[in-house]
Design an enzyme around this catalytic site. Sequence first.
Site, PDB file in Angstrom:
ATOM      1  N   ASN A   1     -13.869  13.895   2.801  1.00 56.68           N
ATOM      2  CA  ASN A   1     -14.678  12.784   2.302  1.00 56.68           C
ATOM      3  C   ASN A   1     -16.150  13.118   2.469  1.00 56.68           C
ATOM      4  OD1 ASN A   1     -15.254  10.115   1.347  1.00 56.68           O
ATOM      5  ND2 ASN A   1     -15.651   9.481   3.467  1.00 56.68           N
TER       6      ASN A   1
ATOM      7  N   LYS B   1       0.833  -1.197   0.000  1.00 60.74           N
ATOM      8  CA  LYS B   1       0.000   0.000   0.000  1.00 60.74           C
ATOM      9  C   LYS B   1       0.873   1.255   0.000  1.00 60.74           C
ATOM     10  CE  LYS B   1      -3.899   2.028   2.258  1.00 60.74           C
ATOM     11  NZ  LYS B   1      -5.247   1.552   2.154  1.00 60.74           N
TER      12      LYS B   1
ATOM     13  N   HIS C   1     -19.859  11.141   3.021  1.00 61.38           N
ATOM     14  CA  HIS C   1     -20.372   9.828   3.422  1.00 61.38           C
ATOM     15  C   HIS C   1     -21.902   9.887   3.495  1.00 61.38           C
ATOM     16  CE1 HIS C   1     -20.227   5.858   5.197  1.00 61.38           C
ATOM     17  NE2 HIS C   1     -21.140   6.271   6.062  1.00 61.38           N
TER      18      HIS C   1
HETATM   19  C1  GRF Z   1     -21.764   8.693  -2.508  1.00 63.38           C
HETATM   20  O1  GRF Z   1     -23.003   8.344  -1.981  1.00 63.38           O
HETATM   21  C2  GRF Z   1     -20.796   9.026  -1.416  1.00 63.38           C
HETATM   22  O2  GRF Z   1     -21.404   9.541  -0.282  1.00 63.38           O
HETATM   23  C3  GRF Z   1     -20.187   7.672  -1.097  1.00 63.38           C
HETATM   24  O3  GRF Z   1     -20.108   7.027  -2.329  1.00 63.38           O
HETATM   25  C4  GRF Z   1     -21.101   7.524  -3.205  1.00 63.38           C
HETATM   26  C5  GRF Z   1     -20.411   7.930  -4.472  1.00 63.38           C
HETATM   27  O4  GRF Z   1     -21.336   8.238  -5.489  1.00 63.38           O
HETATM   28  N1  GRF Z   1     -18.947   7.853  -0.404  1.00 63.38           N
HETATM   29  P1  GRF Z   1     -20.794   8.813  -6.866  1.00 63.38           P
HETATM   30  O5  GRF Z   1     -19.739   7.848  -7.388  1.00 63.38           O
HETATM   31  O6  GRF Z   1     -20.222  10.174  -6.611  1.00 63.38           O
HETATM   32  O7  GRF Z   1     -21.987   8.866  -7.773  1.00 63.38           O
END
Ligand code: GRF
Length: 200
Positions: free
Chosen positions: A106, A64, A108
């Site tokens: 990030n 990694k 989520h």
């Molecule tokens: C989103 O729902 C985000 O919150 C999560 O993964 C999804 C990504 O969706 N981490 P996209 O690839 O941006 O359409």
Amino acid sequence: MSIAVFASGDGSNFEVLVEKSRRQGWPEPVTLMLTDRPKAQVLERAKRLGVTAVVFNPSDYETKAAYEQAILSVLGEFGIRRILLAGYMRIVGPVLLEAYRWRILNIHPSLLPAFQGKDALEQALNYGVRWTGVTVHWVDEGIDTGPIIEQKPVLVEPGETVESLRRKVQFVEHNLYPAVVRKWLTGKILPPDGRESGRH
Ligand code: GRF
């Protein structure tokens, strides 16, 4: 100095970030999209939007750390100062975290700390919560554990399915993520250690 988006899947958040960065004239543009999946749908979006895309397949690297070192040198070449994770399905390791400490965000699809990790929408539906939502947070060494920057709720209605909930959550994401990033770029959101780290 500019921004890289890391994504593994569909890339809808990547696309709105690029569109809003252009329309709103962000002081730091999104100039790079990085994916760990050679067949990810997000690659099509990058092509259509004219954003440089790079694929880093972890299976091409022994460790990694080696994988992240390779990423780091490309980020350096592109003058990347900030990283936005948008559906990037990997834990960020110490190499990237140290180089970009408090410069990685990030998004989520839950109200953290509820429903961390994968399948957050399914987790919320299975648990039976009435409200779920979206969180934008700083990235630290854990999985969806970094300090929270902003959250928005989403109502779980009777008869809700994963797909209907996904549509509602993504609608909220597509407004929230660019809004938070814009504030960060203009100094209205400061990193948890209280200072802008301008180097890299
Ligand atoms: C989103 O729902 C985000 O919150 C999560 O993964 C999804 C990504 O969706 N981490 P996209 O690839 O941006 O359409």
